[in-house]
Structures are given as C-alpha cells and as structure tokens.
Design a protein around this motif. Sequence first.
Motif, PDB file in Angstrom:
ATOM      1  N   GLY A 160       6.156 -11.698  -4.304  1.00 44.85           N
ATOM      2  CA  GLY A 160       5.958 -12.166  -2.932  1.00 44.85           C
ATOM      3  C   GLY A 160       4.702 -11.653  -2.272  1.00 44.85           C
ATOM      4  O   GLY A 160       4.424 -11.979  -1.114  1.00 44.85           O
ATOM      5  N   VAL A 161       3.910 -10.838  -2.980  1.00 43.70           N
ATOM      6  CA  VAL A 161       2.723 -10.221  -2.379  1.00 43.70           C
ATOM      7  C   VAL A 161       1.438 -10.785  -2.990  1.00 43.70           C
ATOM      8  O   VAL A 161       1.212 -10.638  -4.187  1.00 43.70           O
TER       9      VAL A 161
ATOM     10  N   ILE B  52       1.532  -1.030  -1.552  1.00 43.10           N
ATOM     11  CA  ILE B  52       2.030  -2.314  -1.060  1.00 43.10           C
ATOM     12  C   ILE B  52       3.245  -2.770  -1.862  1.00 43.10           C
ATOM     13  O   ILE B  52       4.198  -3.317  -1.313  1.00 43.10           O
ATOM     14  N   HIS B  53       3.211  -2.539  -3.171  1.00 42.54           N
ATOM     15  CA  HIS B  53       4.337  -2.959  -3.998  1.00 42.54           C
ATOM     16  C   HIS B  53       5.452  -1.929  -4.055  1.00 42.54           C
ATOM     17  O   HIS B  53       6.516  -2.194  -4.606  1.00 42.54           O
TER      18      HIS B  53
ATOM     19  N   MET C 247       5.182 -14.566  -0.237  1.00 41.88           N
ATOM     20  CA  MET C 247       4.230 -15.004   0.792  1.00 41.88           C
ATOM     21  C   MET C 247       4.804 -16.179   1.583  1.00 41.88           C
ATOM     22  O   MET C 247       5.274 -17.160   0.993  1.00 41.88           O
ATOM     23  N   LYS C 248       4.812 -16.041   2.889  1.00 40.90           N
ATOM     24  CA  LYS C 248       5.341 -17.115   3.737  1.00 40.90           C
ATOM     25  C   LYS C 248       4.220 -18.084   4.102  1.00 40.90           C
ATOM     26  O   LYS C 248       3.038 -17.735   4.052  1.00 40.90           O
TER      27      LYS C 248
ATOM     28  N   GLU D 125       9.361 -19.007   0.893  1.00 41.17           N
ATOM     29  CA  GLU D 125       8.503 -17.918   0.403  1.00 41.17           C
ATOM     30  C   GLU D 125       8.067 -18.151  -1.029  1.00 41.17           C
ATOM     31  O   GLU D 125       8.905 -18.470  -1.876  1.00 41.17           O
TER      32      GLU D 125
ATOM     33  N   VAL E  23       6.787 -10.520   8.239  1.00 43.48           N
ATOM     34  CA  VAL E  23       6.076 -11.733   7.826  1.00 43.48           C
ATOM     35  C   VAL E  23       5.580 -11.509   6.389  1.00 43.48           C
ATOM     36  O   VAL E  23       6.152 -12.023   5.454  1.00 43.48           O
ATOM     37  N   ASP E  24       4.548 -10.727   6.210  1.00 47.99           N
ATOM     38  CA  ASP E  24       4.028 -10.471   4.861  1.00 47.99           C
ATOM     39  C   ASP E  24       3.223  -9.186   4.828  1.00 47.99           C
ATOM     40  O   ASP E  24       2.714  -8.738   5.855  1.00 47.99           O
ATOM     41  N   VAL E  25       3.067  -8.636   3.600  1.00 51.19           N
ATOM     42  CA  VAL E  25       2.038  -7.632   3.366  1.00 51.19           C
ATOM     43  C   VAL E  25       1.230  -8.119   2.174  1.00 51.19           C
ATOM     44  O   VAL E  25       1.760  -8.813   1.294  1.00 51.19           O
ATOM     45  N   LEU E  26      -0.042  -7.806   2.164  1.00 53.44           N
ATOM     46  CA  LEU E  26      -0.928  -8.266   1.104  1.00 53.44           C
ATOM     47  C   LEU E  26      -1.773  -7.111   0.607  1.00 53.44           C
ATOM     48  O   LEU E  26      -2.038  -6.160   1.360  1.00 53.44           O
ATOM     49  N   VAL E  27      -2.198  -7.230  -0.659  1.00 55.34           N
ATOM     50  CA  VAL E  27      -3.163  -6.273  -1.182  1.00 55.34           C
ATOM     51  C   VAL E  27      -4.533  -6.837  -0.816  1.00 55.34           C
ATOM     52  O   VAL E  27      -4.870  -7.962  -1.214  1.00 55.34           O
TER      53      VAL E  27
ATOM     54  N   ARG F 106       9.114  -3.853   3.244  1.00 54.98           N
ATOM     55  CA  ARG F 106      10.186  -4.767   3.655  1.00 54.98           C
ATOM     56  C   ARG F 106      11.520  -4.026   3.737  1.00 54.98           C
ATOM     57  O   ARG F 106      12.316  -4.251   4.649  1.00 54.98           O
TER      58      ARG F 106
END
Lengths: 484, 123
Positions: B112-113, A266-267, B1-2, B92, A300-304, A287
């Motif tokens: 941002g994550v 993810i990172h 993060m949005k 963000e 929009v976003d990615v998350l762990v 991204r």
Amino acid sequence: MRFLAGCILHGNSNMAIHCSRTCLQYLIHLAHDNVDFRLPEIRSLLSLRGKSFDPCENFKEKSPFWRLNGLSEEDVNSIMARTVCAKSAFELWGHGRTHSELRTSLLKYPTENMSPFLQKDSTYKINVYTFNKTLEFEDRIKKIDAMEYLSFEGRVNLKNPKHIFCLLEDYGTDPNNIPDEPLYIYFGRWIADGQRELIRSHSVKNRHFIGNTSMDAGLSFIMANHARVKAHDLVYDPFVGTGSLLVACSHFGAYVCGTDIDYNTIHGIGKASRKNQKWRGPDENIRANLRQYGSEKLYVDVLVSDASKPIWRDGMLFDAIITDPPYGIRESTRRTGSQKDSVKPPEDYVGDSHVPVSMAYHLSDIFTDLLNFSAHHLVIGGRLVYWLPIYRPEYCEEMVPLNACLRLVSNCEQTLSSHTSRRLITMEKIKEPEETDALAHLSDPHFSPYQGHNAFREKYFSGISKRTLTGKEETNKMAANGGE
Amino acid sequence: MKLLTHNMLTSHVKGVTKGYPLLIKATEVKVSEVEFNPNFVSRMIPKLEWSALVQAADGLGHLQDLPAELVTDYEKNEEFLRKVHRVLLEVEVLEGCLQCPESGREFPISRGVPNMLLNEDEA
C-alpha cells in the motif's frame, strides 16, 4: 417626557445585563511545563474561535494564572477541549490579594450572574486549591466556611454536584520561599479541565510503533494546536518518521498523510527502537499507531519519498504542514542525488536491492525547501509548524528562515543542552507565490538560507567534547542507539 | 495508496513536463469500508483534478456510477458525496506501480506504500 424616561430606563437595564454577561472574566490555570509554548497555543486556539487574546491588567505570561476578557463560556469550553498547556478554566467571580479584598470583589459581582448556579434545588461543592503550599484538611474547611457571605442555597454533594466552585490560592512559584499568606486569591465556578490527560494516554511509551526520534505526546499536541489543525483538514508531514505528529493531528479530527526518505521506517520493518526488542513486529507501522487510538479512518497515506523532490502537483493541497525535520544528530539528513563518495546501506537494510545514493542534505536547504513547499502547497491561512535546531551561542532572530508568502506567528525555544536548543516555528500563509518572490533574497538577506545551520552537527558535537565524553564516544553512543 | 493521494501525485523524473497524472498499474486492489465524512469530501472536491480521479477509478474498474463531470451544488448532495468518498478513500492499491506518462518510469507500490525515490542518475 415620561415615555422618553421609560425608554432610557429600559435601555439602561438591558445594557447592564448585556454588559455583565460579556464582561465576564475567565480564569485559566496553566501547567508549569513548556512555559514558552503556552501563549502561542492559547492564542491559536482562540483564533479558531475568531477571538483574540485579551488579558486583564497586570498580565504576567509566566504566571500559572491568566485572567481573560471578551470570551463566552462556549469559547472557553472549546479551548479547554484542545489545550494541553492549561489544566482548568473557571468563570471568575472574585479575586484579590487578601481574603478581605476577595470578599469585597465577590460582593460586587452581579447577583444575577451568580443566582442561576446557587439555586435551592441544585447541588454544589467547593474545592480549595493551594498552589505551592500544602494545606491541612481543617484549614481547607475553615476557608470554605469563611465564604458563607455568599448565598449558597442548594445542597452540598461531594460526589456528583451539579456545580463546582473553587477557591484558588496562589502562594507563588518558589518552593523554597513559601509565604504564610497567599499572594493572590481567586474564586470562581469551574467550567472545564484541559486535555493534559492526553499526555499520559498517548504516551510514546505505550505506542505500538516508535523510533529514536518520535515526538513526545505533549509536544505533538502543542504542535497540532499551534498549527490550528481542525476536523476535516488535510495535514501533511514531509519528515513523518513514525507518525507521532499524525497521531496528534488525527486526534483533533484531521485527515493525515506523510512522507519519509527512510523505507524501513515507512514500512515499519527493521531494527526496533525499544530496549529488549530486536526487530519490529508486523503491527508496527504508522497506520497501526492511528488504529491504536481509534483514528484509522483518518489515515490517508504514507509514502517513501525525498522531501526535496516535487512529487506533489501544483495547488493548495494542505490545510497544515507539521513536521520535525532531521537535525543531523540522531537521524542523518539525506537526499537522493549523485555524490563522489557513495554511502553504504545500513546493516539491517531489508528493503529494495537498489539503494539510491544519499548525499548530505544541508540543513539550511531543508528549511528553505520546506518554506518554499509550504508557500506553494498550503491553503491561504494554513500553517507550517516545524522545529529549527539552534546552536545557542550563535543564535539571533535573523537565523529564522523567512518566506515572502508566510508570516511568522511564533518562535518558542525548548532547551536541549547548554549550547543547543530547538525552536518551534509557526508560520501562516498569507499569499500565493508570485514570479518576483524567487528574487526576494536579492533584496533581503533574511530570505537567503542561513548557512550556519549546516554546521549544526559539528557545533553540537564540539560542545560535547568539552565535557567528559569525547565527540567520538558520543557519536558511537548515538550510532548504537540506532541512528543511521 | 488511496486515490485521493494519487490525485495529488506527479512524476518528478528529470526533464518531464507532462508527468501528471501518473498511470496506475495495479496487481492488488482492496476496497474497505471507511466512515463517511461529508464535510471532508466537500472540502476536498475543489482541490481535486476531477478528470484524473475519474480516469484512475475507471482504470481500476471501480468507477461504478461516479459522474464524468463534477456536479454543481455538491455540498448538499449526500448521494454524490458518498460516491466521491468511496473512490477517494475506500479504494486502495496495495501492490502495483505508478507509471510516469511521459518517461515510462515506474514507481513501485508495495504493502500500500508508493516508493517515489529516484536513483542518483535520474534525480
């Protein structure tokens, strides 16, 4: 009497014109790869236009040529703007098994449908395409000349014609048995080409950020099409990896988000998957991939996160869920939770000092959870598209997981080896979950997780041990390639 | 993060029943320009928890003139949609954390994550 007759005549001629435009047939020429995936792709794209798949008589799914009824030119243009399975589309003017039959067919085609494209002041050219046969230049010219019974009034312009016509000859699909004469012939006006160029332009080879299991471009676009992803949608991938599926969905205008349990992926840090590259660079993350293709505004976003955990609030949040869950072969299946034996983090781990312990996430649970998640969080009519790994000797349709809120739309196989394949499953949400759904498995065994999936890893390796490599060698080979 | 994502996230700490919305504790926030798409914003509005969005934007000091109540007939109201767009997609949180309102457990945000993973004893 005269008045009535006049009305009837008038009515008839209107009907005749109306019928001749809507009775137009379109010829789609399809590429010969991912054959099983083509019909669901075209059907999905047609349904985005509110149209159904209506083939002509003698339809053969495996053939590279399909003749379709009931479509408008706009419908065809829309489909060709999305498909990676179809190469080109033509407005069909005539067809037959011989040139004589073709000629008869063409002379029967309404002249009012032809004349707008044969005008004196316009330019045109005629292409000759032969499938499964090479034709000399002179023979091509002869075939074009033989079409002179059609009244082309415009001028020929080979570089930039206003209208392109095509004579297509089908010499079958067996390269070892090419007939002298074509098996079937079509003639039509070229409408549009498909998007097969995306397979090259979005190739994983040229992508900034890849992983061991990045989805190949062609299949990722097919998945986006099976899922009916469209502009202004919000799409989610719960096993996002390096974001290949998000790249495809954003290409069609959808906003995208994803989660993955792997912090490094993810990172965008850690060991690279490319040969000759040791560590990932600063511009290697999901991204950056979207930025590479101009769709960063759709990121929009990615998350762990652990896909088995409920981090999303209740509600119909997503228009589509598209994913390639881990099969437990090259990337292991994991989730957080207690386990007797703790798992050591991989050598290249550069993230947080505390590593949540991973326990084996049983494959069958992945699918039950995925379907359940989709039932709760998809909009009605939204689709779930995912890969299901299959051990071929044991496969039966009952293995495909079901859910009371989702209907099965398609199930397409891609063979991986003699004993394994994966199936692209497409499901559509038909209703919101109810209390009673949780008990569905008591009455219907299809809703119980099929436990056979859990042994997929063992079955995969047992097959390999029968060949020259032992299971252990293959495991080590996989590990060297960067699997967790 | 949005803030669009934040609006959909909830705490999943074991035993927590009032885990939504997560509190945002930001140490670095960035505002960037993102192309305005009225269709997307219109379609997202019915899916949002409006008061949570207002609260989150306010907490970050980026509320500006976003109304506390959802306006009726927003589909044709470009000015309103632009305000929503800014808050959903242009603000963000780059560094900080998300805090469970009931248990206090913090989920870190870096580069941002957000990291939503729980430890083995919490899951």
